[in-house]
Design a protein around this motif. Structure first.
Motif, PDB file in Angstrom:
ATOM      1  N   ASP A 115       0.835  -1.209   0.000  1.00  0.00           N
ATOM      2  CA  ASP A 115       0.000   0.000   0.000  1.00  0.00           C
ATOM      3  C   ASP A 115       0.870   1.260   0.000  1.00  0.00           C
ATOM      4  OD1 ASP A 115      -2.308  -1.543  -0.005  1.00  0.00           O
ATOM      5  OD2 ASP A 115      -2.733  -1.241   2.131  1.00  0.00           O
ATOM      6  N   LEU A 116       1.951   1.253   0.769  1.00  0.00           N
ATOM      7  CA  LEU A 116       2.864   2.406   0.796  1.00  0.00           C
ATOM      8  C   LEU A 116       3.533   2.596  -0.569  1.00  0.00           C
ATOM      9  CD1 LEU A 116       4.469   1.802   4.300  1.00  0.00           C
ATOM     10  CD2 LEU A 116       3.155   3.833   3.633  1.00  0.00           C
ATOM     11  N   LEU A 117       3.949   1.509  -1.195  1.00  0.00           N
ATOM     12  CA  LEU A 117       4.604   1.605  -2.503  1.00  0.00           C
ATOM     13  C   LEU A 117       3.635   2.088  -3.580  1.00  0.00           C
ATOM     14  CD1 LEU A 117       6.761  -1.635  -2.309  1.00  0.00           C
ATOM     15  CD2 LEU A 117       7.598   0.731  -2.198  1.00  0.00           C
ATOM     16  N   VAL A 118       2.413   1.593  -3.542  1.00  0.00           N
ATOM     17  CA  VAL A 118       1.402   2.029  -4.518  1.00  0.00           C
ATOM     18  C   VAL A 118       1.070   3.504  -4.302  1.00  0.00           C
ATOM     19  CG1 VAL A 118      -1.025   1.741  -5.199  1.00  0.00           C
ATOM     20  CG2 VAL A 118       0.464  -0.265  -4.981  1.00  0.00           C
ATOM     21  N   ASN A 119       0.957   3.921  -3.053  1.00  0.00           N
ATOM     22  CA  ASN A 119       0.693   5.323  -2.744  1.00  0.00           C
ATOM     23  C   ASN A 119       1.791   6.212  -3.328  1.00  0.00           C
ATOM     24  OD1 ASN A 119       1.447   7.601  -0.466  1.00  0.00           O
ATOM     25  ND2 ASN A 119      -0.766   7.468  -0.829  1.00  0.00           N
ATOM     26  N   ALA A 120       3.043   5.800  -3.143  1.00  0.00           N
ATOM     27  CA  ALA A 120       4.168   6.583  -3.674  1.00  0.00           C
ATOM     28  C   ALA A 120       4.165   6.586  -5.200  1.00  0.00           C
ATOM     29  CB  ALA A 120       5.489   6.021  -3.154  1.00  0.00           C
ATOM     30  N   ALA A 121       3.907   5.428  -5.802  1.00  0.00           N
ATOM     31  CA  ALA A 121       3.909   5.338  -7.265  1.00  0.00           C
ATOM     32  C   ALA A 121       2.808   6.203  -7.872  1.00  0.00           C
ATOM     33  CB  ALA A 121       3.747   3.883  -7.700  1.00  0.00           C
ATOM     34  N   ALA A 122       1.642   6.210  -7.250  1.00  0.00           N
ATOM     35  CA  ALA A 122       0.530   7.035  -7.753  1.00  0.00           C
ATOM     36  C   ALA A 122       0.891   8.508  -7.669  1.00  0.00           C
ATOM     37  CB  ALA A 122      -0.741   6.734  -6.967  1.00  0.00           C
ATOM     38  N   TRP A 123       1.523   8.921  -6.575  1.00  0.00           N
ATOM     39  CA  TRP A 123       1.938  10.319  -6.445  1.00  0.00           C
ATOM     40  C   TRP A 123       3.027  10.660  -7.464  1.00  0.00           C
ATOM     41  CZ3 TRP A 123       6.671  12.457  -4.746  1.00  0.00           C
ATOM     42  CH2 TRP A 123       6.642  13.843  -4.592  1.00  0.00           C
ATOM     43  N   LEU A 124       3.993   9.764  -7.625  1.00  0.00           N
ATOM     44  CA  LEU A 124       5.057  10.011  -8.604  1.00  0.00           C
ATOM     45  C   LEU A 124       4.492  10.159 -10.016  1.00  0.00           C
ATOM     46  CD1 LEU A 124       7.761   7.566  -7.247  1.00  0.00           C
ATOM     47  CD2 LEU A 124       7.977  10.053  -7.418  1.00  0.00           C
ATOM     48  N   ARG A 153       0.114   2.711  12.927  1.00  0.00           N
ATOM     49  CA  ARG A 153      -0.270   2.857  11.517  1.00  0.00           C
ATOM     50  C   ARG A 153       0.979   2.986  10.645  1.00  0.00           C
ATOM     51  NH1 ARG A 153      -3.184   7.111  13.506  1.00  0.00           N
ATOM     52  NH2 ARG A 153      -2.354   8.457  11.900  1.00  0.00           N
ATOM     53  N   PRO A 154       1.024   2.269   9.515  1.00  0.00           N
ATOM     54  CA  PRO A 154       2.198   2.330   8.637  1.00  0.00           C
ATOM     55  C   PRO A 154       2.304   3.682   7.942  1.00  0.00           C
ATOM     56  CG  PRO A 154       0.467   1.055   7.605  1.00  0.00           C
ATOM     57  CD  PRO A 154      -0.017   1.405   8.982  1.00  0.00           C
ATOM     58  N   ILE A 155       3.499   4.278   8.012  1.00  0.00           N
ATOM     59  CA  ILE A 155       3.678   5.569   7.349  1.00  0.00           C
ATOM     60  C   ILE A 155       4.891   5.583   6.427  1.00  0.00           C
ATOM     61  CG2 ILE A 155       2.504   6.892   9.146  1.00  0.00           C
ATOM     62  CD1 ILE A 155       5.757   7.733   9.462  1.00  0.00           C
ATOM     63  N   SER A 156       5.761   4.566   6.559  1.00  0.00           N
ATOM     64  CA  SER A 156       6.975   4.566   5.752  1.00  0.00           C
ATOM     65  C   SER A 156       7.555   3.153   5.682  1.00  0.00           C
ATOM     66  CB  SER A 156       7.997   5.525   6.373  1.00  0.00           C
ATOM     67  OG  SER A 156       9.175   5.580   5.602  1.00  0.00           O
ATOM     68  N   THR A 157       8.362   2.927   4.663  1.00  0.00           N
ATOM     69  CA  THR A 157       9.095   1.675   4.540  1.00  0.00           C
ATOM     70  C   THR A 157      10.415   1.956   3.829  1.00  0.00           C
ATOM     71  OG1 THR A 157       9.015  -0.639   3.800  1.00  0.00           O
ATOM     72  CG2 THR A 157       7.978   0.995   2.359  1.00  0.00           C
ATOM     73  N   LEU A 158      11.373   1.076   4.043  1.00  0.00           N
ATOM     74  CA  LEU A 158      12.648   1.132   3.335  1.00  0.00           C
ATOM     75  C   LEU A 158      13.291  -0.236   3.408  1.00  0.00           C
ATOM     76  CD1 LEU A 158      15.370   1.304   5.434  1.00  0.00           C
ATOM     77  CD2 LEU A 158      14.145   3.382   6.025  1.00  0.00           C
ATOM     78  N   THR A 159      14.209  -0.477   2.488  1.00  0.00           N
ATOM     79  CA  THR A 159      14.923  -1.745   2.430  1.00  0.00           C
ATOM     80  C   THR A 159      16.413  -1.473   2.394  1.00  0.00           C
ATOM     81  OG1 THR A 159      13.088  -2.843   1.308  1.00  0.00           O
ATOM     82  CG2 THR A 159      15.257  -3.846   1.048  1.00  0.00           C
ATOM     83  N   LEU A 160      17.153  -2.227   3.212  1.00  0.00           N
ATOM     84  CA  LEU A 160      18.618  -2.136   3.263  1.00  0.00           C
ATOM     85  C   LEU A 160      19.194  -3.513   2.970  1.00  0.00           C
ATOM     86  CD1 LEU A 160      19.154  -0.003   6.491  1.00  0.00           C
ATOM     87  CD2 LEU A 160      19.474   0.718   4.118  1.00  0.00           C
ATOM     88  N   HIS A 164      16.976   0.679  -0.857  1.00  0.00           N
ATOM     89  CA  HIS A 164      15.909   0.582  -1.855  1.00  0.00           C
ATOM     90  C   HIS A 164      14.567   0.945  -1.229  1.00  0.00           C
ATOM     91  CE1 HIS A 164      18.282  -1.453  -4.942  1.00  0.00           C
ATOM     92  NE2 HIS A 164      18.799  -2.207  -3.987  1.00  0.00           N
ATOM     93  N   ARG A 165      13.672   1.386  -2.073  1.00  0.00           N
ATOM     94  CA  ARG A 165      12.253   1.563  -1.734  1.00  0.00           C
ATOM     95  C   ARG A 165      12.012   2.370  -0.463  1.00  0.00           C
ATOM     96  NH1 ARG A 165      12.819  -3.669  -3.666  1.00  0.00           N
ATOM     97  NH2 ARG A 165      12.775  -4.663  -1.613  1.00  0.00           N
ATOM     98  N   LEU A 166      12.708   3.488  -0.336  1.00  0.00           N
ATOM     99  CA  LEU A 166      12.433   4.412   0.766  1.00  0.00           C
ATOM    100  C   LEU A 166      11.192   5.211   0.395  1.00  0.00           C
ATOM    101  CD1 LEU A 166      12.994   5.971   3.364  1.00  0.00           C
ATOM    102  CD2 LEU A 166      14.662   7.333   2.120  1.00  0.00           C
ATOM    103  N   VAL A 167      10.141   5.039   1.181  1.00  0.00           N
ATOM    104  CA  VAL A 167       8.843   5.640   0.888  1.00  0.00           C
ATOM    105  C   VAL A 167       8.273   6.255   2.159  1.00  0.00           C
ATOM    106  CG1 VAL A 167       6.464   5.110   0.242  1.00  0.00           C
ATOM    107  CG2 VAL A 167       8.312   3.923  -0.878  1.00  0.00           C
ATOM    108  N   VAL A 168       7.718   7.434   2.037  1.00  0.00           N
ATOM    109  CA  VAL A 168       6.933   8.040   3.108  1.00  0.00           C
ATOM    110  C   VAL A 168       5.543   8.303   2.533  1.00  0.00           C
ATOM    111  CG1 VAL A 168       6.663  10.023   4.643  1.00  0.00           C
ATOM    112  CG2 VAL A 168       8.959   9.115   4.168  1.00  0.00           C
ATOM    113  N   HIS A 169       4.519   7.819   3.207  1.00  0.00           N
ATOM    114  CA  HIS A 169       3.148   8.032   2.736  1.00  0.00           C
ATOM    115  C   HIS A 169       2.911   9.530   2.564  1.00  0.00           C
ATOM    116  CE1 HIS A 169      -1.222   8.112   2.614  1.00  0.00           C
ATOM    117  NE2 HIS A 169      -1.174   6.820   2.331  1.00  0.00           N
ATOM    118  N   ARG A 170       2.224   9.895   1.529  1.00  0.00           N
ATOM    119  CA  ARG A 170       2.017  11.309   1.194  1.00  0.00           C
ATOM    120  C   ARG A 170       1.319  12.078   2.319  1.00  0.00           C
ATOM    121  NH1 ARG A 170       5.878  12.340  -0.853  1.00  0.00           N
ATOM    122  NH2 ARG A 170       5.039  14.411  -1.095  1.00  0.00           N
ATOM    123  N   ASN A 171       0.514  11.424   3.124  1.00  0.00           N
ATOM    124  CA  ASN A 171      -0.137  12.118   4.241  1.00  0.00           C
ATOM    125  C   ASN A 171       0.862  12.550   5.313  1.00  0.00           C
ATOM    126  OD1 ASN A 171      -2.599  11.721   3.009  1.00  0.00           O
ATOM    127  ND2 ASN A 171      -3.197  10.028   4.325  1.00  0.00           N
TER     128      ASN A 171
END
Length: 175
Positions: free
Chosen positions: A25-34, A73-80, A104-111
């Motif tokens: 969900d976090l990755l899709v949120n970021a991709a939609a914003w991008l 609540r999930p707000i961010s993810t990243l991979t090392l 990789h895949r450092l994401v912060v939910h747009r909210n």
């Protein structure tokens, strides 16, 4: 692991398989914003999410993916990743060192964007990598993602532009 920003407390934990939907969900949120920013970075999360599940699950199972939560609540993810992926080898070459970690895949939910969470996570990544004995952190960004490249270049110099699978800007944090 926790960090605090403006009196808000965030928890960083290693992701589990049960966190997969939150991460997707976090990755899709970021991709939609991008996509609204006219960049194709991560567009495959919108067009072929299932085709990318294996890589994400592999990172979770290897203990390389982290989930950041606020009040549960999930707000961010990243991979090392300690071991370079096929993508990393294409981008950085076959010169593999044990003292490098790949971000990789450092994401912060747009909210939650604009609150300094990304910067706090980059600080955390640097601290974790140093403590693990790493000498550098490598990551990349599609070259036409001007906003993210500007963000990164406020902190780190651009190492080089790779012409692999399009144009990608490469960054390396020397610790």
């Amino acid at each position: 692991m926790r960090f605090k920003l403006d009196e808000e407390v965030y928890e960083i934990k290693k992701a589990k398989n049960s966190d997969l939907k939150k991460i997707l969900d976090l990755l899709v949120n970021a991709a939609a914003w991008l996509k609204t920013k006219r960049t194709k970075q991560w567009s495959y999360y919108l067009t072929d999410l299932d085709g990318n599940l294996e890589e994400i699950l592999h990172s979770i199972e290897n203990g390389a993916t982290y989930l950041v939560e606020k009040e549960g609540r999930p707000i961010s993810t990243l991979t090392l990743e300690n071991i370079p992926s096929v993508w990393d080898l294409d981008l950085w070459g076959e010169n593999v060192h044990d003292d490098v970690v790949y971000l990789h895949r450092l994401v912060v939910h747009r909210n939650h964007a604009g609150k300094g969470i990304g910067a706090a996570l980059l600080d955390w990544v640097e601290k974790e990598a140093k403590e693990a004995g790493k000498k550098s952190i490598r990551f990349d960004c599609i070259a036409n993602n001007e906003g993210l490249n500007t963000y990164y270049q406020r902190r780190y110099p651009l190492k080089e532009v790779a012409h692999i699978h399009g144009r990608h800007n490469k960054y390396e944090i020397i610790l």
